[in-house]
Design a protein around this motif. Sequence first.
Motif, PDB file in Angstrom:
ATOM      1  N   ARG A 194       0.534  -1.219  -0.056  1.00  0.00           N
ATOM      2  CA  ARG A 194      -0.173  -0.148  -0.131  1.00  0.00           C
ATOM      3  C   ARG A 194       0.930   1.095  -0.065  1.00  0.00           C
TER       4      ARG A 194
ATOM      5  N   GLU B 253      -7.533   1.252  -3.551  1.00  0.00           N
ATOM      6  CA  GLU B 253      -7.790   0.907  -1.844  1.00  0.00           C
ATOM      7  C   GLU B 253      -7.803   2.494  -0.898  1.00  0.00           C
ATOM      8  N   SER B 254      -9.390   2.866  -1.326  1.00  0.00           N
ATOM      9  CA  SER B 254     -10.229   2.897  -1.341  1.00  0.00           C
ATOM     10  C   SER B 254     -10.969   3.326  -2.056  1.00  0.00           C
TER      11      SER B 254
ATOM     12  N   TYR C 237     -13.049  -1.230  -0.752  1.00  0.00           N
ATOM     13  CA  TYR C 237     -14.138  -0.681  -0.521  1.00  0.00           C
ATOM     14  C   TYR C 237     -14.693  -1.043   0.963  1.00  0.00           C
ATOM     15  N   ASN C 238     -14.878  -0.109   1.906  1.00  0.00           N
ATOM     16  CA  ASN C 238     -15.850  -0.637   3.140  1.00  0.00           C
ATOM     17  C   ASN C 238     -17.279  -0.024   3.021  1.00  0.00           C
TER      18      ASN C 238
ATOM     19  N   MET D 219     -18.242  -0.116   6.878  1.00  0.00           N
ATOM     20  CA  MET D 219     -18.124   0.838   7.764  1.00  0.00           C
ATOM     21  C   MET D 219     -18.723   2.858   8.026  1.00  0.00           C
TER      22      MET D 219
ATOM     23  N   ASP E  99     -13.743   4.492  10.023  1.00  0.00           N
ATOM     24  CA  ASP E  99     -13.360   3.166   8.878  1.00  0.00           C
ATOM     25  C   ASP E  99     -12.533   2.191  10.379  1.00  0.00           C
ATOM     26  N   TRP E 100     -11.657   1.745  10.141  1.00  0.00           N
ATOM     27  CA  TRP E 100     -11.370   0.586  11.194  1.00  0.00           C
ATOM     28  C   TRP E 100     -10.204   1.998  12.230  1.00  0.00           C
TER      29      TRP E 100
ATOM     30  N   PRO F 133      -4.867   5.985   8.568  1.00  0.00           N
ATOM     31  CA  PRO F 133      -5.186   6.092   6.847  1.00  0.00           C
ATOM     32  C   PRO F 133      -6.977   5.223   6.516  1.00  0.00           C
TER      33      PRO F 133
ATOM     34  N   HIS G  72     -13.953  -4.600   2.030  1.00  0.00           N
ATOM     35  CA  HIS G  72     -13.417  -4.747   2.997  1.00  0.00           C
ATOM     36  C   HIS G  72     -14.235  -5.817   4.629  1.00  0.00           C
TER      37      HIS G  72
ATOM     38  N   HIS H 141      -5.482  -9.139   1.729  1.00  0.00           N
ATOM     39  CA  HIS H 141      -4.763  -8.377   3.759  1.00  0.00           C
ATOM     40  C   HIS H 141      -4.426  -9.644   4.337  1.00  0.00           C
TER      41      HIS H 141
ATOM     42  N   HIS I   3      -0.166  -3.995   7.708  1.00  0.00           N
ATOM     43  CA  HIS I   3      -0.265  -2.969   9.023  1.00  0.00           C
ATOM     44  C   HIS I   3       1.624  -4.237   9.158  1.00  0.00           C
TER      45      HIS I   3
ATOM     46  N   TYR J  70       1.635   1.952   9.300  1.00  0.00           N
ATOM     47  CA  TYR J  70       2.015   1.225   7.783  1.00  0.00           C
ATOM     48  C   TYR J  70       3.131   1.819   7.520  1.00  0.00           C
TER      49      TYR J  70
HETATM   50  C1  DNO Z   1      -6.576  -0.402   7.236  1.00  0.00           C
HETATM   51  C2  DNO Z   1      -7.656  -0.909   5.950  1.00  0.00           C
HETATM   52  C3  DNO Z   1      -8.784  -0.203   5.683  1.00  0.00           C
HETATM   53  C4  DNO Z   1      -9.375  -0.148   5.026  1.00  0.00           C
HETATM   54  C5  DNO Z   1     -10.369   0.262   4.310  1.00  0.00           C
HETATM   55  C6  DNO Z   1     -11.179   0.174   2.726  1.00  0.00           C
HETATM   56  O1  DNO Z   1      -4.870  -0.399   7.553  1.00  0.00           O
HETATM   57  O2  DNO Z   1      -6.930  -1.780   6.129  1.00  0.00           O
HETATM   58  O3  DNO Z   1      -8.827   0.990   6.432  1.00  0.00           O
HETATM   59  O4  DNO Z   1      -8.267   0.604   3.647  1.00  0.00           O
HETATM   60  O5  DNO Z   1     -11.402  -0.178   5.411  1.00  0.00           O
HETATM   61  O6  DNO Z   1     -12.138   0.084   2.318  1.00  0.00           O
END
Ligand code: DNO
Length: 398
Positions: free
Chosen positions: A13, A70-71, A109-110, A112, A116-117, A189, A240, A305, A357, A373
Amino acid sequence: MDILQLGLEHTWRWFGPNDPISLSDIQQTGATGIVTALHHLPNGAVWPVEDIKKRKSAIEAEGLKWSVVESVPVHEEIKTGGSNRSHYLENYKETLRNLGACGIDVVCYNFMPVLDWTRTDLAYKLDNGSLALRLDIRALRAFDLFILQRPNAKTEYTHEEQKVIKNYFDHLTKDDKVQLTKNILAGLPGSEEEYTVEEFKKVIKAYARVGHKELRENLVYFLKEVIPVAEQSNVKMAIHPDDPPFDLFGLPRVVSTADDFRYLFEQVPSRFNGLTFCSGSLGVREDNDLVDIINSYGDRIHFAHLRSTKREPDGSFYEANHLLGDVDMYEILTALLKEQYKRLDQTNDRIPMRPDHGHQLFNDGEVITNPGYSLMGRMKGLAELRGLELGILKSVDF
Ligand code: DNO
């Protein structure tokens, strides 16, 4: 022939021209594919062909390939089924057409809501001195109860839990609280959005009438609109999973389990409706059988991933070494390679995977990279995964 050519495509990434890790650095890691997005464009905007082409040529000039987007973020209006949904859906479709026209054929994409995460601790010290990402369930709940002060939070935690959370919160310094808020709301990120506590309170209000059922309906609505365009444009969509795979702050999450996938694939059967297999996100739930997910939905896995997590007794977890923790990476890679072998016979596509990660190792901390990252940490992850993959390719008869 290099036997790894029979395996997964190794990707990395890259956050674009502002990423302190350059494309030529990435070349040295062993990755051949790049995973990136046009982060300079706001959520919901159409990605113009010129911008896509410019990014693609920059990547190709270094001898690499833009393997995955992504993404392409999904606008909140689409997730909540708001009054501007059709405008954002049309923009999304246009972006997919433009990506397809430039020959980019996988989009992650996600779905959520809002965040996001999410992690609460970005520098959790492991026994060997390296730093990992962690989600401490007490910190998450303390934020919910005492910083966000979400009205329903009290009804969702037992009396016993509230005692533990209060005790945890009372031991935080002022700086700890600021840091915790930043970790949760300032956007890791990928999330592209940042909120203050006040802003967050406002945006979550949009979900007052969006529970699991409605969010699922909105996701299916999105898929029914977008997948036919993805198909015509030859762009495979890869959702995702939720990270973490459970609801946060009363916001529903509907892409956390094998049942969630089953539902989405039944509703929209096209293979272009696929998934990003994220071992670290799915692995946080003990009830997710990761190998079974690969065996059941292998042909829909358009991206992987790879990382591991270690669950703790109270529901917290941290990011473990790529080959350790609760994720059985040997079994997972074997299952993915089995799927890869089928594809080499049929469609010739290689499943892109990236080390997801990394820990912060050595001088990683001196370069400001996005949390998770790091250069050294991810490179270690990738090297270990490549070694394991080579071993499997040489010893398993597929
Ligand atoms: C975190 C990533 C997420 C991912 C998004 C995909 O490291 O895996 O931010 O990019 O959820 O849309």
